[in-house]
Design an enzyme around this catalytic site. Structure first.
Site, short mmCIF file in Angstrom:
data_model
loop_
_atom_site.label_atom_id
_atom_site.label_comp_id
_atom_site.label_asym_id
_atom_site.label_seq_id
_atom_site.Cartn_x
_atom_site.Cartn_y
_atom_site.Cartn_z
N ARG A 1 26.62 25.85 7.89
CA ARG A 1 27.95 26.43 8.11
C ARG A 1 28.41 26.14 9.53
NH1 ARG A 1 27.12 32.35 5.10
NH2 ARG A 1 26.37 31.42 3.16
N ARG B 1 22.84 33.89 13.60
CA ARG B 1 23.97 33.07 13.15
C ARG B 1 23.73 31.63 13.57
NH1 ARG B 1 28.71 34.82 11.16
NH2 ARG B 1 28.20 36.95 11.77
N GLU C 1 23.40 42.24 8.16
CA GLU C 1 23.41 41.76 6.77
C GLU C 1 22.30 40.73 6.57
OE1 GLU C 1 27.08 39.86 5.63
OE2 GLU C 1 26.00 38.66 4.14
N SER D 1 23.64 39.40 0.36
CA SER D 1 24.94 39.77 -0.17
C SER D 1 24.87 39.53 -1.67
CB SER D 1 25.99 38.88 0.47
OG SER D 1 27.23 39.50 0.49
N ARG E 1 16.98 35.44 9.12
CA ARG E 1 17.22 36.83 9.48
C ARG E 1 16.02 37.70 9.14
NH1 ARG E 1 23.74 38.00 8.62
NH2 ARG E 1 24.38 36.33 10.02
#
Length: 426
Positions: free
Chosen positions: A264, A279, A351, A354, A393
């Site tokens: 990303r 991130r 997070e 999801s 994460r």
RNA sequence: GGAGAGAUGGCCGAGUGGACGAAGGCGCACGCCUGGAGAGCGUGUGGGCGGCUUAGCUCCGUCCCGUGGGUUCGAAUCCCACUCUCUCCGCCA
């Protein structure tokens, strides 16, 4: 994509959904769609009548020629009609294209059980598990722990690629690999998912099928020479496994799990999570994807979420489950639970998964259907997906939760067999 | 990268510019037959869009033979582009 019939019959529901979501809001698009839609149908009625005439005339011409008679008159008349048909066909195509373009930008309708609110402040905590670990010292963030142990190397990651790329070394690299296997094993052996390893580059149609294009192309790495895009999540290739297919009802639910790297660009997130491995432009993820019968999709969302939670429970990491509000909900999603893991060093929830139910939104775009066992027309399946979990994460959460005062980190018991029996990172 | 072949209904496979979407076969479904099963016989067997009616699951129209254009009164059938598959050669993990 929404059902055009829904937009026709219940435009107010669609508009309300757009308003509830807030940011993407442009309610006038709905009116634009309705207008184009009725235009399209009006033209269609007319042009189909002309085509009918053409077909009838075609038979007459054939019959006359067979008898050796002259069909010149009819041919002459048909020449005009055909010309008219050609024009109108082009008109239909154009109107249809514009209608589709607008429809592709309309988000999914949130479920009634989704809290209405402008952003994440309206999210609802559904449950929590475990407790935050207690320390007799000031817990450190994972990037400090990782650098001190020389297992996370941010400088060299940046040298090789750019910022937001990290070089994992030694125990961190091993843990990354161990977590992938650990999670895949749980989901395949205990939760009944079929493991797949898909292409990491996908074409544009695949991204459109899950709703990531045309809207979110800015966040992707494009290989423009080849018209391929690095996947942002395994959701893209795995959901597209059944693009354009009709499954048998008995085949439902179909459950897949895939480990893949994800890429990303993180456009527009400057200044967010700049430190550590939260991130990254490239990260690993284990993703679950389900194709289910429409009647059970919300139940399947609950079990999907439970499947993801199970991983955190085994690792003994404190987390909470949050139901996203309308304002925070993803474009294609009708309901979504975020799993947020406790980052002991940073002192906040992050997070880590999801889990979404897309109802028939993706299935309609990607044309994924099933044939009812009782007979009748094929219907769209419902699709779901959820991370189980984001690997990087998870590493960060373990480092922060399991740190000792001397800087060493305890390997979670469940993970030790996957790390060659390692119990402590030092 | 070079050369060649091909893409038709769930599958195999035929196809002439004009004949419910397309021969034939297989498969599948239902029915008959049978004590039961098989064989045999008969019937049926895709999807999209739209119209009417407002729900016919057995109405009407239209479109679909890899995808998109073109020629033609009319194209699976002729022309062009693209995509994919296969074979051979080269290169390569």
């Amino acid at each position: 994509m929404l059902d055009i019939k829904l937009i026709r019959d219940e435009p107010d529901i669609v508009k309300q959904a757009i308003l509830d979501r807030g940011k993407d809001a442009d309610v006038t698009d709905v009116d634009g769609i309705l207008e184009l839609d009725s235009r399209r149908r009006a033209i269609l009625v007319e042009v189909e009548e002309l085509k009918r005439q053409r077909n009838v005339a075609g038979e007459e011409i054939a019959a006359l020629k067979k008898k050796g008679e002259d069909a010149g008159q009819i041919v002459e008349r048909m020449r005009e009609i055909s010309e008219r048909i050609k024009e109108m066909d082009a008109e239909v195509r154009e109107v249809e294209a514009r209608r589709t373009e607008l429809m592709m930008d309309i988000p999914n309708i949130p479920q009634e059980s989704v809290p209405v609110g402008p952003d994440e402040s309206a999210n609802e905590e559904v449950r929590t598990w475990g407790k935050p670990p207690r320390f007799t010292f000031e817990p450190r963030p994972h990037w400090e722990i990782g650098e001190a142990l020389d297992i996370l190397d941010f400088k060299r990651g940046a040298k090789i690629a750019s910022a937001r790329f990290t070089l994992l070394k030694g125990a961190a690299a091993l843990m990354e690999r161990a977590l992938i296997n650990f999670m895949l094993d749980i989901h395949t052996k205990e939760h009944g998912y079929t493991e797949v390893f898909p292409p990491i580059l996908a074409n544009q149609e695949s991204f459109e099928g899950v709703g990531q294009l045309p809207k979110f192309g800015d966040d992707m790495y494009w290989c423009r020479d080849d018209n391929l895009i690095l996947i942002t999540t395994a959701e893209v290739p795995v959901t597209n496994i059944h693009r354009g297919e009709v499954l048998a009802e008995e085949e439902l639910p179909r459950k897949y799990v895939a480990y893949t790297p994800c890429f990303r660009r993180e456009a527009g997130t400057y200044g967010k999570d700049v430190r550590g491995i939260i991130r990254q432009h490239q990260f690993n993820k284990v993703e679950m994807v389900k194709f289910v019968h429409p009647d059970v999709s919300l139940d399947e969302l609950e079990s999907l979420t439970a499947n993801a939670e199970e991983v955190l429970k085994r690792l003994g990491i404190h987390y909470r489950v949050v139901c996203l509000s309308t304002g925070d909900l993803g474009f294609a999603s009708s309901k979504c639970y975020d799993l947020e893991v406790w980052m002991a060093g940073a002192g906040e929830f992050k997070e880590i998964s999801s889990c979404s139910c897309f109802t028939d939104f993706q299935a309609r775009r990607a044309n994924i259907r099933f044939k009812p066992a009782s007979g009748g027309k094929p219907r769209f399946v419902h699709t779901l997906n959820g991370s189980g979990l984001a690997i990087g994460r998870t590493v960060a959460a373990i480092l922060e939760s399991n740190q000792l005062d001397d800087g060493r980190v305890v390997v979670p018991t469940a993970l030790q067999p996957y790390m060659g029996g390692m119990t402590l990172i030092e």
